[in-house]
Structure formats: structure tokens, C-alpha cells
Design a protein around this motif. Structure first.
Motif, mmCIF file in Angstrom:
data_model
loop_
_atom_site.group_PDB
_atom_site.id
_atom_site.type_symbol
_atom_site.label_atom_id
_atom_site.label_comp_id
_atom_site.label_asym_id
_atom_site.label_seq_id
_atom_site.Cartn_x
_atom_site.Cartn_y
_atom_site.Cartn_z
ATOM 1 N N CYS A 143 82.624 -33.033 -11.551
ATOM 2 C CA CYS A 143 82.226 -32.001 -10.610
ATOM 3 C C CYS A 143 83.131 -31.968 -9.398
ATOM 4 N N ILE A 177 80.834 -27.629 -11.886
ATOM 5 C CA ILE A 177 80.508 -28.810 -12.684
ATOM 6 C C ILE A 177 80.994 -28.511 -14.086
ATOM 7 N N LEU A 204 81.454 -29.958 -18.234
ATOM 8 C CA LEU A 204 80.819 -30.821 -19.223
ATOM 9 C C LEU A 204 81.698 -30.872 -20.464
ATOM 10 N N ARG A 211 77.900 -30.696 -6.295
ATOM 11 C CA ARG A 211 77.824 -32.125 -6.616
ATOM 12 C C ARG A 211 76.389 -32.634 -6.535
ATOM 13 N N ALA A 228 74.861 -32.402 -10.073
ATOM 14 C CA ALA A 228 75.489 -33.202 -11.128
ATOM 15 C C ALA A 228 74.610 -34.337 -11.660
ATOM 16 N N ILE A 266 72.359 -33.113 -14.381
ATOM 17 C CA ILE A 266 73.104 -32.765 -15.592
ATOM 18 C C ILE A 266 73.549 -34.026 -16.324
ATOM 19 N N ARG A 267 73.910 -35.053 -15.585
ATOM 20 C CA ARG A 267 74.280 -36.328 -16.219
ATOM 21 C C ARG A 267 73.086 -36.966 -16.940
ATOM 22 N N VAL A 295 80.633 -35.690 -17.577
ATOM 23 C CA VAL A 295 80.287 -34.653 -16.607
ATOM 24 C C VAL A 295 81.125 -34.900 -15.362
#
Length: 81
Positions: free
Chosen positions: A61, A66, A68, A42, A45, A48-49, A59
Motif C-alpha cells: 500500500c 492498495i 494485492l 494505509r 490495509a 485487507i491483509r 498486500v
């Protein structure tokens, strides 16, 4: 899985829709390859967001993965474990 000692695994499950998405997925590959294994995914995340922002992407997690999605698609685009 002992995330403190194992490298993260990225599985891209769908081909990119266009060149822009292909470039963003390449950035994701680099991010995952250079990320320090974390005891709780987490923590990764938010980065990645930033790469895959709403409302185009979703996204989600848990502590060990995680995922997508493209917001308009039912199939997962990628998963990181």
C-alpha cells in the motif's frame, strides 16, 4: 483524488483461482463498498491483509492505493484507489 469525498474504487484484475478465492474477493468487494473514504488508504490495509494473509498473498500500500498479489504470481490480483 480527494479521498475524503470520493468512494473507493476496486479493480479486480484476475479471475479467482477457485471458489474459496471467489468468496474472499466477494468479501473484499463488500469491505471496499462499505469503507468510509480515508485520507490515507494505509489505514485500510490491515483489514485487507486479514482477508488475504501471507504467505499466499502479498498486500502492499501507499497513501492513495492498495495492491494485492497472489504470492506465486507476477500479475496483480486487484488494486484499490
Amino acid at each position: 483524488m480527494d479521498t475524503l469525498t470520493e468512494a473507493l474504487q476496486l479493480l479486480i484484475e484476475q479471475p479467482p483461482h477457485d471458489e474459496a478465492e471467489a468468496a474472499t474477493l466477494s468479501h473484499l468487494v463488500e469491505l471496499v463498498a462499505t469503507a468510509v473514504p480515508l485520507p490515507d488508504l494505509r489505514d485500510l490495509a490491515p483489514a485487507i491483509r486479514q482477508l488475504f494473509p501471507e504467505p499466499t498473498y502479498l498486500v502492499g500500500c501507499g497513501s492513495a492505493h492498495i495492491w494485492l498479489h497472489r504470492a506465486a504470481a507476477s500479475q496483480r490480483l486487484a488494486i484499490i484507489r
